[in-house]
Design a protein around this motif. Structure first.
Motif, PDB file in Angstrom:
ATOM      1  N   PRO A 183       0.808  -1.233   0.000  1.00 42.65           N
ATOM      2  CA  PRO A 183       0.000   0.000   0.000  1.00 42.65           C
ATOM      3  C   PRO A 183       0.832   1.268   0.000  1.00 42.65           C
ATOM      4  CG  PRO A 183      -0.264  -1.226   2.072  1.00 42.65           C
ATOM      5  CD  PRO A 183       0.484  -2.112   1.131  1.00 42.65           C
ATOM      6  N   LEU A 186       1.514   1.748  -3.580  1.00 44.87           N
ATOM      7  CA  LEU A 186       0.263   2.046  -4.309  1.00 44.87           C
ATOM      8  C   LEU A 186      -0.169   3.490  -4.086  1.00 44.87           C
ATOM      9  CD1 LEU A 186      -1.508  -1.340  -3.601  1.00 44.87           C
ATOM     10  CD2 LEU A 186      -1.044  -0.421  -5.871  1.00 44.87           C
ATOM     11  N   VAL A 187      -0.072   3.951  -2.849  1.00 43.49           N
ATOM     12  CA  VAL A 187      -0.448   5.345  -2.567  1.00 43.49           C
ATOM     13  C   VAL A 187       0.538   6.305  -3.241  1.00 43.49           C
ATOM     14  CG1 VAL A 187      -0.605   7.084  -0.736  1.00 43.49           C
ATOM     15  CG2 VAL A 187      -1.706   4.860  -0.444  1.00 43.49           C
ATOM     16  N   PRO A 398       2.912   8.979   5.027  1.00 44.23           N
ATOM     17  CA  PRO A 398       2.352   8.502   6.300  1.00 44.23           C
ATOM     18  C   PRO A 398       1.804   7.072   6.263  1.00 44.23           C
ATOM     19  CG  PRO A 398       0.801   9.979   5.224  1.00 44.23           C
ATOM     20  CD  PRO A 398       2.026   9.926   4.349  1.00 44.23           C
ATOM     21  N   VAL A 399       1.839   6.451   5.086  1.00 45.28           N
ATOM     22  CA  VAL A 399       1.269   5.103   4.962  1.00 45.28           C
ATOM     23  C   VAL A 399       2.194   4.094   5.635  1.00 45.28           C
ATOM     24  CG1 VAL A 399       0.408   3.353   3.374  1.00 45.28           C
ATOM     25  CG2 VAL A 399       0.274   5.774   2.759  1.00 45.28           C
ATOM     26  N   VAL A 400       1.602   3.210   6.413  1.00 41.38           N
ATOM     27  CA  VAL A 400       2.398   2.189   7.099  1.00 41.38           C
ATOM     28  C   VAL A 400       1.956   0.805   6.642  1.00 41.38           C
ATOM     29  CG1 VAL A 400       2.917   3.536   9.157  1.00 41.38           C
ATOM     30  CG2 VAL A 400       0.803   2.236   9.059  1.00 41.38           C
TER      31      VAL A 400
ATOM     32  N   GLN B  43      -3.135   5.059  14.057  1.00 35.95           N
ATOM     33  CA  GLN B  43      -3.264   4.532  12.699  1.00 35.95           C
ATOM     34  C   GLN B  43      -4.729   4.467  12.327  1.00 35.95           C
ATOM     35  OE1 GLN B  43      -1.147   0.845  12.215  1.00 35.95           O
ATOM     36  NE2 GLN B  43       0.835   1.804  12.577  1.00 35.95           N
ATOM     37  N   GLN B  44      -5.035   4.859  11.100  1.00 38.32           N
ATOM     38  CA  GLN B  44      -6.412   4.791  10.617  1.00 38.32           C
ATOM     39  C   GLN B  44      -6.394   4.541   9.118  1.00 38.32           C
ATOM     40  OE1 GLN B  44      -7.636   8.907  11.632  1.00 38.32           O
ATOM     41  NE2 GLN B  44      -7.797   9.281   9.427  1.00 38.32           N
ATOM     42  N   LEU B  46      -6.728   5.014   5.234  1.00 38.60           N
ATOM     43  CA  LEU B  46      -6.683   6.190   4.366  1.00 38.60           C
ATOM     44  C   LEU B  46      -8.039   6.296   3.669  1.00 38.60           C
ATOM     45  CD1 LEU B  46      -5.116   8.513   3.019  1.00 38.60           C
ATOM     46  CD2 LEU B  46      -4.376   6.881   1.276  1.00 38.60           C
ATOM     47  N   GLU B  49     -12.262  11.548  -0.202  1.00 42.18           N
ATOM     48  CA  GLU B  49     -13.074  12.694   0.200  1.00 42.18           C
ATOM     49  C   GLU B  49     -14.484  12.287   0.622  1.00 42.18           C
ATOM     50  OE1 GLU B  49     -11.715  16.532  -0.200  1.00 42.18           O
ATOM     51  OE2 GLU B  49     -10.760  14.869   0.831  1.00 42.18           O
ATOM     52  N   ASP B  54      -9.301   3.888   0.810  1.00 43.25           N
ATOM     53  CA  ASP B  54      -8.522   3.861  -0.416  1.00 43.25           C
ATOM     54  C   ASP B  54      -8.473   2.424  -0.947  1.00 43.25           C
ATOM     55  OD1 ASP B  54      -6.459   5.680  -1.968  1.00 43.25           O
ATOM     56  OD2 ASP B  54      -5.528   3.705  -1.773  1.00 43.25           O
ATOM     57  N   PRO B  55      -8.541   2.244  -2.281  1.00 41.06           N
ATOM     58  CA  PRO B  55      -8.527   0.875  -2.833  1.00 41.06           C
ATOM     59  C   PRO B  55      -7.283   0.084  -2.449  1.00 41.06           C
ATOM     60  CG  PRO B  55      -9.039   2.494  -4.546  1.00 41.06           C
ATOM     61  CD  PRO B  55      -8.695   3.267  -3.321  1.00 41.06           C
ATOM     62  N   SER B  56      -6.200   0.766  -2.153  1.00 42.53           N
ATOM     63  CA  SER B  56      -4.966   0.058  -1.779  1.00 42.53           C
ATOM     64  C   SER B  56      -5.069  -0.572  -0.398  1.00 42.53           C
ATOM     65  CB  SER B  56      -3.788   1.033  -1.796  1.00 42.53           C
ATOM     66  OG  SER B  56      -3.956   2.006  -0.778  1.00 42.53           O
ATOM     67  N   ALA B  58      -4.661   1.124   2.227  1.00 43.26           N
ATOM     68  CA  ALA B  58      -3.593   1.780   2.987  1.00 43.26           C
ATOM     69  C   ALA B  58      -4.061   2.226   4.367  1.00 43.26           C
ATOM     70  CB  ALA B  58      -3.060   2.983   2.209  1.00 43.26           C
ATOM     71  N   VAL B  59      -3.152   2.107   5.295  1.00 43.79           N
ATOM     72  CA  VAL B  59      -3.357   2.610   6.652  1.00 43.79           C
ATOM     73  C   VAL B  59      -2.330   3.725   6.864  1.00 43.79           C
ATOM     74  CG1 VAL B  59      -3.126   2.030   9.094  1.00 43.79           C
ATOM     75  CG2 VAL B  59      -4.229   0.430   7.527  1.00 43.79           C
ATOM     76  N   VAL B  60      -2.800   4.854   7.384  1.00 44.06           N
ATOM     77  CA  VAL B  60      -1.876   5.977   7.587  1.00 44.06           C
ATOM     78  C   VAL B  60      -1.688   6.256   9.072  1.00 44.06           C
ATOM     79  CG1 VAL B  60      -2.213   7.150   5.386  1.00 44.06           C
ATOM     80  CG2 VAL B  60      -3.797   7.596   7.256  1.00 44.06           C
ATOM     81  N   GLU B  61      -0.511   6.756   9.367  1.00 43.75           N
ATOM     82  CA  GLU B  61      -0.207   7.169  10.732  1.00 43.75           C
ATOM     83  C   GLU B  61      -0.459   8.659  10.853  1.00 43.75           C
ATOM     84  OE1 GLU B  61       3.117   4.234  12.660  1.00 43.75           O
ATOM     85  OE2 GLU B  61       3.769   6.123  11.782  1.00 43.75           O
ATOM     86  N   ILE B  62      -1.214   9.027  11.858  1.00 46.96           N
ATOM     87  CA  ILE B  62      -1.569  10.429  12.064  1.00 46.96           C
ATOM     88  C   ILE B  62      -1.169  10.846  13.471  1.00 46.96           C
ATOM     89  CG2 ILE B  62      -3.558  11.984  12.282  1.00 46.96           C
ATOM     90  CD1 ILE B  62      -4.862  10.316  10.078  1.00 46.96           C
TER      91      ILE B  62
END
Lengths: 459, 172
Positions: A183, A186-187, A398-400, B43-44, B46, B49, B54-56, B58-62
């Protein structure tokens, strides 16, 4: 009370835990909608034993063990057989899986395995490269889906045959370019480069994998294979068997072993194949190897917005130069990607449009140091040459990825078998990268400019 | 000087002090509250809007700011470490100071905003900043000393204007 799960299910994974895990993995819909019968849940909510995929692993060497570890983290897949010509390796695999709660059957070769194993849906192939095509083709023809490590083959003909067999049999053939399911990648590709056009026009790329010098691999004397057994499977001796990556009849050398992953990223991110490649390299350090130990190549890509050149280097004699990464450089910014997050950064050119919107969407994370620092007089005063551009602000991706790096690619393969996903790297797509690597090897060996035509990449 | 001019001056001084009291009160209150803040990484998924993942996958760190008693830090760790190396700042003095600083600033902020014991509050606030100045002088943080000096000057000026204290719960 009898359990609907097979008897050799790993300890600690009961039906409730299994359902919870499947649901958390986003497979809840798959259990109710997927077309294959073995992927469907019963109306009462219990799960059919057939919903677990049975797979075999062919090749229990270093890469096979990496795949094995990743598969063990996927509760809906079970390794039921391992296969390796080296008893030492297959015993290791068998014992390792037993410790994880799986009783697996072990075979010396895939022919025996295919003859006896009638309840497997897929095979993971992690043998030396020259065995990839024969094993993959045989497994596809036996009606199995195949996940095969890259390189597809040590020959173009071998790789091409795999694509043809995939098409003839209608079975799935995923090639192990695992970055395509990561991911983070991908992002970076889909959101940052394509949607946000963060980099502006990309004019250059460079990638590298620099690794420290190392000794050849050895083996326990008591575990050495007989000459007859080695020759039966195409190996000259035990040293070449253990160090097959350095010999031309077994593999493709560092450009293939390390470079294939990253050269694939050039093609994937640029969404095209190169038109030319020039290279240099040689066997300068290891006297007993056949393949080059370092190489530098430059590809030319014709993108819709103009030409971009991509430099790739692989060094197996020094780890200097910042590890391994793939970097795309545009007029507005540069994306430096790596499977290792510590090597990943996004740099914004001072004149680029603001990136606040992408930070707000969490496609980017603000730099730890203030972005404006690069524009200050202080930063300018650090220049030693008036023509120098001020240091760029460095943003984070930020993607992990909270999984083993191969796990998402394997999950994509298994989900594709279940009919809930499309393969991220089918063999015909991987073949283009395969050919791109072969062209680079040719350029290095001939030390001349090699032209690539669209026909080269077609099967 | 006419009566009307004198009244206008009184009114100006009253408003001036009110503004100064409010500023110093807010400065102390918010600074005290911030000492209970920290940033955690969460982590949450992605989301796009429309709020779809997200189709990937993906998990993002905030980075997420939060407040808790557990997060209390009187001063940044780096500063605390430097103070700890100073022989003139023994721990039997600094430890109670650190323990009280955040609470004291919150309390002073409230008393100043409400106009409770205004002069005493200003004097205590000044004493705190003087105490902090001692530490910064010892570790040669001249910019910090100058920064605190501005606060001290404002507090001193407020004490001078405190006879114009209005809109206060107590007159002292």
């Amino acid at each position: 009370m009898s359990s609907p799960l097979p008897a050799n299910e790993p300890a600690g994974l009961d039906r409730r835990a299994f359902l919870k895990t499947v649901s958390a993995a986003g497979l809840g819909l798959a259990l109710t909608r997927a077309t294959p019968a073995w992927a469907q849940a019963k109306a009462d909510g219990s799960v059919s034993p057939n919903s677990i995929l049975n797979i075999a692993l062919v090749g229990v060497g270093a890469q096979g063990r990496v795949l094995m570890d990743a598969v063990l983290k996927i509760p809906t897949v079970r390794i039921v057989a391992v296969c390796d010509i080296w008893e030492y390796a297959r015993t290791y695999g068998q014992r390792y899986l037993k410790k994880s709660g799986f009783e697996v059957r072990a075979y010396e070769n895939h022919h025996d395995m295919l003859a006896k194993e009638k309840d497997i849906q897929a095979v993971l192939v992690a043998t030396p490269d020259f065995w990839h095509a024969p094993v993959t083709n045989d497994c596809l023809r036996a009606g199995l889906h195949v996940y095969c490590e890259k390189m597809m083959s040590n020959t173009i003909e071998g790789a091409r045959s795999m694509v043809k067999t995939m098409r003839e049999t209608g079975k799935l053939l995923q090639i192990g370019h695992q970055r395509r399911s990561n991911p983070r990648y991908l992002v970076a590709r889909d959101r940052l480069i394509r949607d946000a056009k963060l980099l502006g026009r990309i004019t250059a790329a460079n990638a590298q994998w620099n690794r420290a010098a190392s000794d050849d691999l050895g083996w326990p004397n008591r575990a050495a294979m007989s000459k007859a057994l080695l020759e039966k499977y195409g190996f000259e001796d035990m040293h070449q068997f253990r160090n097959w990556r350095w010999y031309k009849k077994y593999g493709g050398g560092p450009l293939s072993d390390l470079g294939a992953h990253q050269i694939d990223i050039f093609n994937w991110f640029f969404d095209t194949t190169p038109t030319t490649v020039i290279g240099n390299g040689g066997r300068d350090y290891y006297p007993n190897h056949e393949w080059m130990d370092n190489a530098m190549v430059i590809y030319e890509y014709h993108l819709p917005e103009g030409v971009a050149r991509a430099f790739y280097q692989v060094q197996t004699t020094t780890s200097a130069g910042g590890g391994y990464y793939e970097q795309f450089m545009g007029v507005n910014g540069t994306l430096k990607m790596s499977e290792n997050p510590k090597y990943t950064s996004i740099f914004r050119e001072a004149a680029a449009p603001a990136w606040d919107e992408w930070i707000r969407r969490h496609w980017l994370a603000a730099p730890t140091a203030p972005a404006s620092a690069a524009d200050t007089t202080e930063a300018s005063s650090e220049k030693v040459d008036a023509r120098e551009t001020a240091e760029l602000a460095s943003y984070r991706l930020p993607v992990v990825l909270n999984k083993a790096i191969h796990q998402p690619h394997l999950e994509n393969f298994f989900n594709a078998i279940r009919g809930t996903a499309k393969l991220n790297c089918p063999a015909d797509e991987a073949f283009k990268s395969e050919m791109t690597v072969f062209k680079a090897i040719e350029a290095v060996e001939k030390k001349t400019l090699i032209t690539c035509t669209p026909e080269d990449f077609a099967v | 000087m006419s009566d009307s001019t004198s009244t206008q001056q009184d009114c100006g001084s009253t408003l001036g002090f009110l503004v100064l009291r409010a500023w110093l009160g807010i400065r102390a209150l918010v600074t005290g509250i911030e000492k209970f803040s920290d940033v955690r990484t969460v982590q949450q998924p992605l989301l796009d809007e429309a709020g779809k993942p997200d189709p990937s996958g993906a998990v993002v760190e905030i980075q997420q700011k939060f407040y808790s008693f557990h997060s209390y830090r009187a001063i940044p760790d780096a500063l605390r470490d430097k103070f700890a190396q100073e022989p003139l700042l023994p721990s039997f003095l600094t430890s109670p100071f650190y323990a009280a600083l955040g609470w004291a600033l919150i309390l002073l902020g409230i008393t100043l905003l409400l106009g409770l014991w205004t002069r005493i509050s200003l004097a205590v606030m000044g004493a705190i900043y003087v105490a902090l100045t001692v530490g910064l002088i010892l570790i040669k943080q001249d910019a910090g000393v100058a920064w605190l000096a501005i606060h001290i000057a404002l507090i001193a000026y407020a004490l001078q204007l405190s006879k114009h204290n209005r809109f206060a719960l107590t007159r002292s």
